[in-house]
Design an enzyme around this catalytic site. Structure first.
Site, short mmCIF file in Angstrom:
data_model
loop_
_atom_site.label_atom_id
_atom_site.label_comp_id
_atom_site.label_asym_id
_atom_site.label_seq_id
_atom_site.Cartn_x
_atom_site.Cartn_y
_atom_site.Cartn_z
N GLU A 48 51.38 57.85 1.00
CA GLU A 48 50.65 56.80 1.74
C GLU A 48 49.83 57.46 2.84
N GLY A 53 53.29 49.32 3.42
CA GLY A 53 53.02 47.88 3.44
C GLY A 53 51.58 47.57 3.07
N CYS A 56 48.27 44.18 2.69
CA CYS A 56 48.97 42.89 2.78
C CYS A 56 49.80 42.77 4.07
N LYS A 65 48.56 34.99 8.20
CA LYS A 65 49.44 33.81 8.22
C LYS A 65 50.14 33.66 9.57
N GLU A 218 27.74 30.34 3.10
CA GLU A 218 28.14 30.73 1.73
C GLU A 218 26.92 30.71 0.82
N ALA A 283 32.80 38.52 5.32
CA ALA A 283 33.91 38.28 4.39
C ALA A 283 33.35 37.95 3.01
N VAL A 284 32.70 38.95 2.42
CA VAL A 284 32.01 38.73 1.14
C VAL A 284 32.73 39.43 -0.02
N ARG A 286 36.01 42.38 -1.36
CA ARG A 286 36.54 43.71 -1.06
C ARG A 286 36.20 44.68 -2.20
N HIS A 457 63.39 12.76 -3.52
CA HIS A 457 62.69 11.82 -2.65
C HIS A 457 63.32 11.88 -1.26
P1 FAD Z 1 46.89 47.70 -0.69
O1 FAD Z 1 47.77 46.69 -0.09
O2 FAD Z 1 45.50 47.79 -0.23
O3 FAD Z 1 47.62 49.10 -0.50
C1 FAD Z 1 47.03 50.30 -0.89
C2 FAD Z 1 47.60 51.41 -0.05
O4 FAD Z 1 47.16 52.66 -0.59
C3 FAD Z 1 47.10 51.38 1.41
O5 FAD Z 1 48.21 51.40 2.27
C4 FAD Z 1 46.25 52.63 1.55
O6 FAD Z 1 46.35 53.21 2.83
C5 FAD Z 1 46.84 53.54 0.49
N1 FAD Z 1 45.91 54.55 -0.05
C6 FAD Z 1 44.62 54.36 -0.44
N2 FAD Z 1 44.10 55.51 -0.91
C7 FAD Z 1 45.08 56.45 -0.82
C8 FAD Z 1 45.14 57.84 -1.14
N3 FAD Z 1 44.12 58.49 -1.71
N4 FAD Z 1 46.30 58.49 -0.89
C9 FAD Z 1 47.36 57.85 -0.32
N5 FAD Z 1 47.35 56.55 -0.01
C10 FAD Z 1 46.23 55.86 -0.26
N6 FAD Z 1 46.94 38.34 -1.00
C11 FAD Z 1 47.82 37.36 -1.28
O7 FAD Z 1 48.42 37.36 -2.37
N7 FAD Z 1 48.11 36.38 -0.37
C12 FAD Z 1 47.49 36.34 0.83
O8 FAD Z 1 47.76 35.43 1.62
C13 FAD Z 1 46.53 37.33 1.15
N8 FAD Z 1 45.90 37.33 2.33
C14 FAD Z 1 45.01 38.32 2.63
C15 FAD Z 1 44.34 38.29 3.84
C16 FAD Z 1 43.43 39.28 4.15
C17 FAD Z 1 42.72 39.24 5.48
C18 FAD Z 1 43.19 40.34 3.23
C19 FAD Z 1 42.22 41.43 3.57
C20 FAD Z 1 43.83 40.37 2.02
C21 FAD Z 1 44.74 39.36 1.70
N9 FAD Z 1 45.40 39.34 0.48
C22 FAD Z 1 46.30 38.34 0.18
C23 FAD Z 1 45.16 40.38 -0.53
C24 FAD Z 1 46.30 41.42 -0.51
O9 FAD Z 1 46.43 41.96 0.77
C25 FAD Z 1 46.01 42.51 -1.52
O10 FAD Z 1 45.75 41.93 -2.78
C26 FAD Z 1 47.19 43.46 -1.66
O11 FAD Z 1 47.48 44.07 -0.44
C27 FAD Z 1 46.90 44.52 -2.72
O12 FAD Z 1 47.97 45.37 -2.83
P2 FAD Z 1 47.79 46.88 -3.33
O13 FAD Z 1 49.14 47.50 -3.28
O14 FAD Z 1 47.05 46.87 -4.61
O15 FAD Z 1 46.81 47.55 -2.28
P1 NAD Z 2 36.13 36.27 -1.96
O1 NAD Z 2 35.66 36.92 -3.19
O2 NAD Z 2 37.29 35.35 -2.00
O3 NAD Z 2 34.94 35.43 -1.30
C1 NAD Z 2 33.72 35.99 -0.95
C2 NAD Z 2 32.73 34.86 -0.80
O4 NAD Z 2 31.55 35.38 -0.23
C3 NAD Z 2 32.33 34.24 -2.14
O5 NAD Z 2 32.43 32.84 -2.04
C4 NAD Z 2 30.89 34.70 -2.34
O6 NAD Z 2 30.10 33.77 -3.05
C5 NAD Z 2 30.43 34.85 -0.91
N1 NAD Z 2 29.34 35.79 -0.71
C6 NAD Z 2 29.15 37.02 -1.28
N2 NAD Z 2 28.04 37.60 -0.79
C7 NAD Z 2 27.51 36.74 0.12
C8 NAD Z 2 26.38 36.77 0.97
N3 NAD Z 2 25.59 37.84 1.01
N4 NAD Z 2 26.14 35.71 1.77
C9 NAD Z 2 26.96 34.63 1.76
N5 NAD Z 2 28.05 34.54 0.97
C10 NAD Z 2 28.32 35.59 0.16
O7 NAD Z 2 36.36 37.48 -0.94
P2 NAD Z 2 37.08 37.50 0.46
O8 NAD Z 2 37.17 36.16 1.05
O9 NAD Z 2 36.41 38.58 1.22
O10 NAD Z 2 38.53 37.97 0.08
C11 NAD Z 2 38.73 39.25 -0.56
C12 NAD Z 2 39.96 39.25 -1.41
O11 NAD Z 2 41.12 39.10 -0.61
C13 NAD Z 2 39.94 38.12 -2.40
O12 NAD Z 2 39.87 38.67 -3.68
C14 NAD Z 2 41.20 37.38 -2.22
O13 NAD Z 2 41.90 37.28 -3.44
C15 NAD Z 2 42.02 38.22 -1.25
N6 NAD Z 2 42.60 37.29 -0.25
C16 NAD Z 2 43.54 36.41 -0.68
C17 NAD Z 2 44.06 35.50 0.21
C18 NAD Z 2 45.08 34.52 -0.26
O14 NAD Z 2 45.60 34.70 -1.36
N7 NAD Z 2 45.42 33.51 0.51
C19 NAD Z 2 43.62 35.47 1.53
C20 NAD Z 2 42.64 36.35 1.91
C21 NAD Z 2 42.13 37.27 1.01
#
Ligand code: FAD
Ligand code: NAD
Length: 481
Positions: A48, A53, A56, A65, A218, A283-284, A286, A457
């Site tokens: 890592e 973690g 997420c 959250k 959007e 937030a467009v 990842r 209920h």
């Molecule tokens: P990550 O969690 O990104 O973990 C990857 C890890 O790999 C990182 O710790 C990184 O440092 C490490 N790494 C990268 N490259 C290397 C390398 N070369 N060598 C060693 N280590 C490396 N998902 C949900 O299901 N519910 C939610 O409510 C939710 N909310 C979110 C809110 C936000 C603001 C964001 C940004 C995301 C949210 N997500 C949510 C999405 C969720 O966080 C990701 O889908 C999830 O973390 C993906 O898990 P992962 O293990 O694939 O990658």
């Molecule tokens: P997203 O793909 O959910 O939404 C991006 C939005 O930006 C889309 O509606 C898209 O049409 C819009 N967009 C793209 N380019 C634009 C532009 N130039 N101008 C205006 N709008 C534009 O991506 P996100 O909200 O960044 O979230 C990233 C990832 O993180 C998602 O894949 C999501 O699954 C994950 N995530 C999940 C949760 C959850 O499960 N509760 C919470 C947060 C994030």
């Protein structure tokens, strides 16, 4: 090769020689894969580069959250008088809001650290890069370099925020991504959010509750593209009622400066408009975090950094697997974890395929929004002969108590076999209730089977059954049209 029996599954594993498994990335994909691999008898090393973690726990699901929970407390307090309680949120102590968020994150990261230790997973702090098909060079945090070779490798390097090529965004201190938005010194007085996806909607909800003037821009005609359109439109109306300005079919042209604020030029359905905001949340979407991995040196097939896998999470290179966000497909923590378990199983003698059929999508707005299976738009696109059962939550006692009965539950079913195709919930604790929908889809349940299931209920889940009844025009608590 010996037979190895676990949980009723027979595996062919050479138990005399421990298989070495290297997991790259310690997020919900990687740490789960590492633990499952260790449970199955492998000698596991997890690498890592940042913090266990992953996204997420540190800058994603959990901290958002935590902020949203604080926001919800404020909202509840501000509605307390309706319930006869004489209390109003006087304001907030932002430092404490952030401290609580940090405490939860740290406890969970500590928990993952402890779990990996208990499972005898060796953790190396550093960044991994391929030097050959199964050889990695690790740039360690202590400044040293280590070379590692594994029998099996699971890549779980996740994703990072994508920065769109909008003039004036890159390097602009007023433009922030979701990571910075979770640690601002104070809630900004105004926030323009580019992107009405999950991150945009959740952070808009949180900051709106803390008094920030929020505008969402959007590009598409609809917010939350993957969610049910009808319920998304209801949610949009509820958010607008709270004072959040929402622009769809709106394209950000550029971001400039207006004093120490940002001036954002937007093309709104062909009309140019200008907005001034203290912060601009980008937030467009990842992008995969795979650049440092040197995938080409191992010959691992990828599409502009999105690692290509089959249903068994196998990459194009034998014994190398990839899971979670680094695939650039469904970017959710629970998907990464499920794929992590599968990859570990498959690396260690099993053959299990990934199926996203029961994947719930959850959006932690107020009220919450969750869905599983097909949306109405999806059913139409696929040309499926479907029917709909709808139940508004104003006719549900528990919802009426909890949030004034705001929201609805919608069930989609196939007309031929009455099988459940999708369940969509907008309402209090929708993200908790969607588990029933996921189970129904997993078990290929029919409307009748949901109806035959006794729901407690008073609960909001009763409305899932009522929506199924409504589909058959025999709902009890609403007139059937
Ligand atoms: P990550 O969690 O990104 O973990 C990857 C890890 O790999 C990182 O710790 C990184 O440092 C490490 N790494 C990268 N490259 C290397 C390398 N070369 N060598 C060693 N280590 C490396 N998902 C949900 O299901 N519910 C939610 O409510 C939710 N909310 C979110 C809110 C936000 C603001 C964001 C940004 C995301 C949210 N997500 C949510 C999405 C969720 O966080 C990701 O889908 C999830 O973390 C993906 O898990 P992962 O293990 O694939 O990658
Ligand atoms: P997203 O793909 O959910 O939404 C991006 C939005 O930006 C889309 O509606 C898209 O049409 C819009 N967009 C793209 N380019 C634009 C532009 N130039 N101008 C205006 N709008 C534009 O991506 P996100 O909200 O960044 O979230 C990233 C990832 O993180 C998602 O894949 C999501 O699954 C994950 N995530 C999940 C949760 C959850 O499960 N509760 C919470 C947060 C994030």
């Amino acid at each position: 090769m010996t037979l190895f029996e676990q949980n009723g599954v027979t595996r062919f594993i050479d138990m005399d020689k421990k298989i070495s498994l290297i997991v790259i990335g310690g997020g919900p994909g990687g740490y789960v894969a590492a633990i499952r691999g260790a449970q199955l008898g492998a000698d596991v090393t997890l690498i890592e580069k940042n913090r266990l973690g992953g996204t997420c726990l540190n800058v994603g699901c959990i901290p958002t959250k935590a902020l949203l929970h604080a926001a919800e407390i404020m909202e509840e307090m501000n509605h307390a008088a309706e319930y006869g309680i004489k209390v109003k949120a006087e304001g907030y102590d932002w430092k404490q809001v952030l401290a609580k968020k940090r405490a939860v994150v740290n406890q969970l990261v500590g928990g993952v650290t402890g779990l990996l230790k208990a499972n005898k997973v060796k953790v190396i702090e550093g960044e991994a890069a391929f030097t050959g098909t199964k050889t990695l060079s690790i740039n360690k945090k202590d400044g040293k370099t280590e070379t590692l070779t594994g029998d099996k490798i699971i890549i779980a390097t996740g994703s990072v925020p994508a920065i769109p090529p909008i003039p004036g965004v890159q390097g602009n201190p007023a433009c922030i991504d979701s990571t910075s938005a979770l640690s601002l010194e104070n809630p900004p007085e105004s926030l323009l959010v580019i992107g009405g996806g999950v991150i945009g909607m959740e952070l808009a909800t949180a900051y709106n509750a803390f008094g920030t003037k929020v505008t969402i821009v959007e590009a598409l005609p609809k917010l939350l593209p993957m969610m049910d359109g009808e319920l998304t439109a209801t949610l949009r109306g509820l958010m607008e009622k709270k004072g959040i300005e929402i622009l769809t079919e709106a394209k950000v042209l550029s971001v400039g400066k207006s004093g120490d604020k940002a001036e954002v030029q937007v093309d709104l359905k062909g009309v140019k408009k200008s907005f001034v905001a203290e912060k601009v949340l980008v937030a467009v979407g990842r992008k995969t975090d795979t650049a440092a991995l040197q995938l080409d040196k191992a010959g691992i097939r990828h599409d502009r950094g999105k690692i290509q896998v089959n249903e068994f999470m196998e990459t194009s290179v034998k014994d190398v697997y990839a899971i979670g966000d680094c695939l650039g497909q469904i970017m959710l923590a629970h998907i990464a974890s499920v794929q992590g378990e599968l990859a570990a199983e498959n690396a260690l003698g099993h053959k299990m395929g990934f199926d996203s059929k029961t994947n719930p999508s959850c959006v932690y707005t107020m009220p919450e929004f969750a869905g599983v299976g097909l949306t109405e738009e999806g059913a139409k696109e696929k040309g499926i002969d479907y029917g709909v059962g709808n139940f508004p939550l104003f006719a549900n006692g528990k919802a009426l108590i909890a949030n004034g009965g705001v929201g609805a539950i919608k069930i989609l079913y196939g007309k031929k076999f009455n099988e459940i195709l999708g369940i969509h919930i907008l309402g209090p604790r929708a993200t908790e209730m969607i588990g029933e929908g996921a189970l129904a889809l997993g078990l290929e349940a029919t409307l009748e089977e949901v109806i035959q299931t006794i729901h407690a209920h008073p609960t909001v889940t009763e409305a899932v059954r009522e929506a199924a009844l409504a589909a058959e025009k025999r709902a009890i608590h609403i007139p059937n049209k």
